[in-house]
Design a protein around this motif. Sequence first.
Motif, short mmCIF file in Angstrom:
data_model
loop_
_atom_site.label_atom_id
_atom_site.label_comp_id
_atom_site.label_asym_id
_atom_site.label_seq_id
_atom_site.Cartn_x
_atom_site.Cartn_y
_atom_site.Cartn_z
N GLU A 115 0.18 12.74 -11.30
CA GLU A 115 1.03 13.78 -11.87
C GLU A 115 1.30 13.57 -13.36
N GLN A 116 1.65 12.34 -13.74
CA GLN A 116 2.07 12.08 -15.11
C GLN A 116 0.95 11.52 -15.98
N LYS A 117 -0.20 11.26 -15.39
CA LYS A 117 -1.38 10.76 -16.11
C LYS A 117 -1.13 9.41 -16.80
N ILE A 118 -0.33 8.56 -16.17
CA ILE A 118 -0.08 7.22 -16.69
C ILE A 118 -1.16 6.30 -16.15
N ASP A 119 -1.70 5.47 -17.02
CA ASP A 119 -2.74 4.53 -16.63
C ASP A 119 -2.22 3.59 -15.56
N SER A 139 0.83 -1.21 0.00
CA SER A 139 0.00 0.00 0.00
C SER A 139 0.87 1.26 0.00
N LYS A 140 2.01 1.22 0.66
CA LYS A 140 2.91 2.38 0.69
C LYS A 140 3.53 2.61 -0.69
N ILE A 141 3.95 1.52 -1.33
CA ILE A 141 4.51 1.61 -2.68
C ILE A 141 3.44 2.10 -3.66
N ARG A 142 2.26 1.53 -3.58
CA ARG A 142 1.15 1.93 -4.47
C ARG A 142 0.82 3.42 -4.32
N LYS A 143 0.79 3.90 -3.09
CA LYS A 143 0.44 5.30 -2.85
C LYS A 143 1.44 6.24 -3.51
N ILE A 144 2.72 5.96 -3.36
CA ILE A 144 3.74 6.82 -3.97
C ILE A 144 3.64 6.76 -5.49
N ARG A 145 3.58 5.56 -6.05
CA ARG A 145 3.53 5.42 -7.51
C ARG A 145 2.24 5.99 -8.08
N ASN A 146 1.13 5.82 -7.39
CA ASN A 146 -0.13 6.38 -7.87
C ASN A 146 -0.04 7.91 -7.91
N THR A 147 0.53 8.50 -6.87
CA THR A 147 0.66 9.96 -6.83
C THR A 147 1.53 10.46 -7.97
N VAL A 148 2.71 9.86 -8.14
CA VAL A 148 3.66 10.34 -9.15
C VAL A 148 3.23 9.96 -10.57
N PHE A 149 2.91 8.70 -10.79
CA PHE A 149 2.64 8.25 -12.16
C PHE A 149 1.20 8.53 -12.60
N SER A 150 0.22 8.11 -11.83
CA SER A 150 -1.17 8.25 -12.25
C SER A 150 -1.66 9.69 -12.14
N LEU A 169 10.83 4.14 -10.59
CA LEU A 169 11.43 5.06 -9.64
C LEU A 169 10.51 6.26 -9.47
N ALA A 170 10.15 6.58 -8.24
CA ALA A 170 9.23 7.69 -7.98
C ALA A 170 9.57 8.33 -6.65
N VAL A 171 9.60 9.67 -6.64
CA VAL A 171 9.81 10.44 -5.42
C VAL A 171 8.70 11.49 -5.36
N LEU A 172 8.04 11.58 -4.22
CA LEU A 172 6.98 12.58 -4.06
C LEU A 172 7.55 13.99 -4.18
#
Length: 103
Positions: free
Chosen positions: A28-32, A15-26, A70-73
């Motif tokens: 911010e970057q609008k990645i599906d 859940s911690k990994i998903r939260k970071i990646r969702n914030t950055v990729f989905s 790789l994702a950083v908030l």
Amino acid sequence: MIKTMIVKFDDEYASKIRKIRNTVFSQEQKIDEAADFDGQDVNAIHVLIEMDGKYVGTGRMLMDGHIGRLAVLKLARGRGLGKELMLELMAEAKARGIQRVYL
């Protein structure tokens, strides 16, 4: 204080990994999200960065040495944390006998 750790994509950390990646990729970057979460996380090596009690960065490495996700908030960018993610994954690859890493 900054803490970098190798973790599994399990009940404790997924859940911690998903939260970071969702914030950055989905967001911010609008990645599906389906493109990001491709089913390979369970078998990958993951790194998490904790800063002042909050998880702010993550990355993964597949068993063939492929580093990605790789994702950083935003609140933690500009502090060299991306480099820390890479160094931690590279050290883990070496410890596991993975001969090469690539992006």
